[in-house]
Design a protein around this motif. Structure first.
Motif, short mmCIF file in Angstrom:
data_model
loop_
_atom_site.label_atom_id
_atom_site.label_comp_id
_atom_site.label_asym_id
_atom_site.label_seq_id
_atom_site.Cartn_x
_atom_site.Cartn_y
_atom_site.Cartn_z
N ASN A 10 0.78 -1.24 0.00
CA ASN A 10 0.00 0.00 0.00
C ASN A 10 0.81 1.29 0.00
O ASN A 10 0.33 2.32 -0.49
N PHE A 11 2.00 1.28 0.55
CA PHE A 11 2.73 2.52 0.80
C PHE A 11 3.17 3.20 -0.50
O PHE A 11 3.75 2.57 -1.38
N LYS A 12 2.89 4.51 -0.58
CA LYS A 12 3.28 5.29 -1.75
C LYS A 12 3.96 6.59 -1.33
O LYS A 12 3.50 7.28 -0.43
N ILE A 13 5.06 6.89 -2.02
CA ILE A 13 5.85 8.09 -1.74
C ILE A 13 6.00 8.90 -3.02
O ILE A 13 6.30 8.35 -4.08
N PHE A 14 5.78 10.19 -2.91
CA PHE A 14 5.97 11.09 -4.06
C PHE A 14 7.22 11.92 -3.80
O PHE A 14 7.41 12.45 -2.71
N ILE A 15 8.09 12.03 -4.81
CA ILE A 15 9.32 12.81 -4.68
C ILE A 15 9.21 14.07 -5.54
O ILE A 15 8.97 13.99 -6.75
N TYR A 16 9.38 15.21 -4.91
CA TYR A 16 9.42 16.46 -5.67
C TYR A 16 10.66 16.46 -6.57
O TYR A 16 11.69 15.85 -6.24
N THR A 17 10.58 17.15 -7.67
CA THR A 17 11.73 17.27 -8.58
C THR A 17 12.78 18.16 -7.94
O THR A 17 12.48 19.31 -7.57
N PRO A 18 14.02 17.67 -7.76
CA PRO A 18 15.05 18.51 -7.13
C PRO A 18 15.40 19.71 -8.01
O PRO A 18 15.30 19.65 -9.24
N ALA A 19 15.83 20.78 -7.38
CA ALA A 19 16.19 22.00 -8.11
C ALA A 19 17.36 21.74 -9.05
O ALA A 19 17.42 22.30 -10.15
N LYS A 20 18.28 20.88 -8.63
CA LYS A 20 19.41 20.52 -9.48
C LYS A 20 19.92 19.16 -9.04
O LYS A 20 19.71 18.73 -7.90
N PRO A 21 20.60 18.43 -9.93
CA PRO A 21 21.11 17.10 -9.57
C PRO A 21 22.08 17.17 -8.39
O PRO A 21 22.81 18.15 -8.22
N PHE A 22 22.11 16.14 -7.57
CA PHE A 22 23.02 16.09 -6.43
C PHE A 22 23.28 14.63 -6.07
O PHE A 22 22.56 13.73 -6.51
N THR A 23 24.28 14.41 -5.25
CA THR A 23 24.60 13.07 -4.76
C THR A 23 24.89 13.14 -3.28
O THR A 23 25.25 14.20 -2.75
N PHE A 24 24.75 12.01 -2.61
CA PHE A 24 25.12 11.89 -1.21
C PHE A 24 26.47 11.19 -1.13
O PHE A 24 26.65 10.11 -1.69
N GLN A 25 27.41 11.80 -0.42
CA GLN A 25 28.71 11.18 -0.24
C GLN A 25 28.67 10.11 0.84
O GLN A 25 29.45 9.16 0.82
N ASN A 26 27.76 10.26 1.79
CA ASN A 26 27.66 9.26 2.85
C ASN A 26 27.07 7.97 2.28
O ASN A 26 26.03 8.00 1.61
N PRO A 27 27.70 6.82 2.52
CA PRO A 27 27.25 5.55 1.93
C PRO A 27 25.81 5.18 2.29
O PRO A 27 25.05 4.73 1.43
N ALA A 28 25.42 5.36 3.55
CA ALA A 28 24.07 4.97 3.97
C ALA A 28 23.03 5.86 3.31
O ALA A 28 22.00 5.38 2.80
N ALA A 29 23.26 7.17 3.30
CA ALA A 29 22.32 8.09 2.67
C ALA A 29 22.23 7.83 1.17
O ALA A 29 21.14 7.86 0.58
N SER A 30 23.38 7.55 0.54
CA SER A 30 23.40 7.28 -0.89
C SER A 30 22.61 6.01 -1.22
O SER A 30 21.82 5.98 -2.18
N LEU A 31 22.83 4.94 -0.43
CA LEU A 31 22.13 3.69 -0.67
C LEU A 31 20.63 3.84 -0.46
O LEU A 31 19.82 3.31 -1.22
N PHE A 32 20.25 4.55 0.59
CA PHE A 32 18.83 4.74 0.85
C PHE A 32 18.17 5.50 -0.31
O PHE A 32 17.12 5.09 -0.82
N TYR A 33 18.78 6.60 -0.72
CA TYR A 33 18.18 7.44 -1.77
C TYR A 33 18.11 6.70 -3.10
O TYR A 33 17.07 6.71 -3.78
N SER A 34 19.19 6.04 -3.49
CA SER A 34 19.18 5.32 -4.77
C SER A 34 18.21 4.14 -4.73
O SER A 34 17.53 3.85 -5.74
N SER A 35 18.12 3.47 -3.59
CA SER A 35 17.17 2.35 -3.46
C SER A 35 15.74 2.85 -3.55
O SER A 35 14.89 2.20 -4.19
N LEU A 36 15.47 3.99 -2.95
CA LEU A 36 14.11 4.54 -2.99
C LEU A 36 13.74 4.93 -4.42
O LEU A 36 12.61 4.67 -4.87
N LEU A 37 14.68 5.53 -5.14
CA LEU A 37 14.41 5.96 -6.51
C LEU A 37 14.05 4.78 -7.42
O LEU A 37 13.36 4.96 -8.43
#
Length: 347
Positions: free
Chosen positions: A43-70
């Motif tokens: 059931n769970f649904k998440i909407f992501i706003y379009t970022p103002a500009k491309p970016f990356t996370f240098q922290n491994p955990a944050a990067s993995l979470f964000y890429s996995s969510l996408l």
């Protein structure tokens, strides 16, 4: 896609549900977790706003979470279907820019104003500060902040914020906890950065019951973890190996001189029963007293729970059922009905 996910996870969920009858279950509420997890998958649904500009996370955990969510089935392109909204921004974004970002959401989209941001969340590895600006303050006080454990004091609000487990790639390859903990060679094992609490560590070095690994100088740290009953971690030091230590059957002992509420998966795991918090100000003598005061029966239960809990703290390049990514998503699922602050408190 959601159906395939549910089918793939079903065998593991059967094992997971069996934890209900186990006294040493590491979960706060196995029954509730099992039921909610299944609902989340479908059931769970998440909407992501379009970022103002491309970016990356240098922290491994944050990067993995964000890429996995996408790349997850939880995303929706229809905001009217969403339970929560992700506000994506670079970790380098200034407070002033965050205020402007929220102001634009308030003006250009109808969703922020419905709850003053309580159904929104954001990823900030180190957490964000309070601000006098109304928009930035609403983001800080109302929206769910996802940071990396541990979080700087004052940047974490326990009732709503979430921390990401640190990334330890070795932990994903450990399938079984070693036996014969009663024959451990050492009472405690510490990986030390050579700086944190040096006086305290010097006391430990003089005691033959403790093994100190200075900047990974030992040839086989895994064997030394296996041969130690407790694994010591400074809250302000290297915590990334905590997951590997737990998987290997070493009970975690977090050394910190103040109460902490930002341990990963606090909505899921019974941290008070699977690990210990000990103040450094008591010195090595007090630490030893606390560890020796743990009965063999209690220790064996803690060890079993720590090993079971570690499976939910593991990150995978491709998310797996019940892993760190899914447990963080589960905590977001629990927050989908958050009650916002009163409007007058948002200024």
């Amino acid at each position: 896609m959601a159906t395939a996910t549910t089918t793939a996870v079903f065998p593991l969920l059967l094992l997971f549900a069996a934890a209900v009858a186990v006294p040493s279950s590491p979960y706060l509420s196995p029954t509730t977790l099992f039921q909610n997890y299944q609902k989340m998958l479908t059931n769970f649904k998440i909407f992501i706003y379009t970022p103002a500009k491309p970016f990356t996370f240098q922290n491994p955990a944050a990067s993995l979470f964000y890429s996995s969510l996408l790349n997850s089935p939880f995303l929706t392109q229809e905001p009217t279907e969403a339970h929560l909204f992700l506000i994506p921004f670079s970790p380098e974004t200034s407070t002033r820019s965050l205020a402007r970002l929220v102001r634009d959401l308030r003006i250009n989209h109808p969703y922020w104003n419905r709850s003053l941001g309580a159904d929104h969340f954001f990823v900030s590895p180190t957490g964000i500060d309070y601000s006098a600006d109304r928009n930035a303050l609403e983001l800080k006080k109302n929206s769910v902040q996802i940071s990396v454990f541990p979080v700087i004091s004052g940047k974490f609000i326990p009732h709503k914020d979430i921390t990401l487990p640190p990334v330890n790639l070795a932990a994903r390859f450990i399938s079984a906890v070693p036996e014969n903990a009663s024959t451990s060679s050492f009472l405690g094992y510490l990986k030390w950065d050579g700086k944190t609490e040096s006086n305290f560590v010097e006391e430990l070095r003089k005691d033959g019951d403790f093994l100190i690994d200075i900047e990974r100088e030992l040839l086989d740290p895994v064997e030394n973890v296996k041969n130690s009953k407790f694994c010591l971690l400074f809250y302000a030091g290297d915590v990334a190996w905590m997951v590997e230590a737990m998987a290997l059957g070493c009970v975690p002992v977090v050394i910190v001189d103040r109460p902490i509420q930002d341990l990963p998966l606090t909505d899921v795991l019974r941290w008070s029963d699977l690990g210990l918090l000990v103040a450094a100000r008591g010195g090595a003598k007090r630490l030893k007293e606390v560890l020796n005061d743990v009965s063999e029966e209690k220790y064996n239960v803690m060890r079993e729970m720590a090993s079971a809990a570690s499976k939910h703290l593991v990150w995978n390049e491709e998310p797996q059922p019940l892993d760190a990514f899914h447990m963080v998503i589960y905590q977001l699922w629990l927050r989908r009905h958050t009650i916002r602050y009163a409007r007058r408190e948002s200024f």
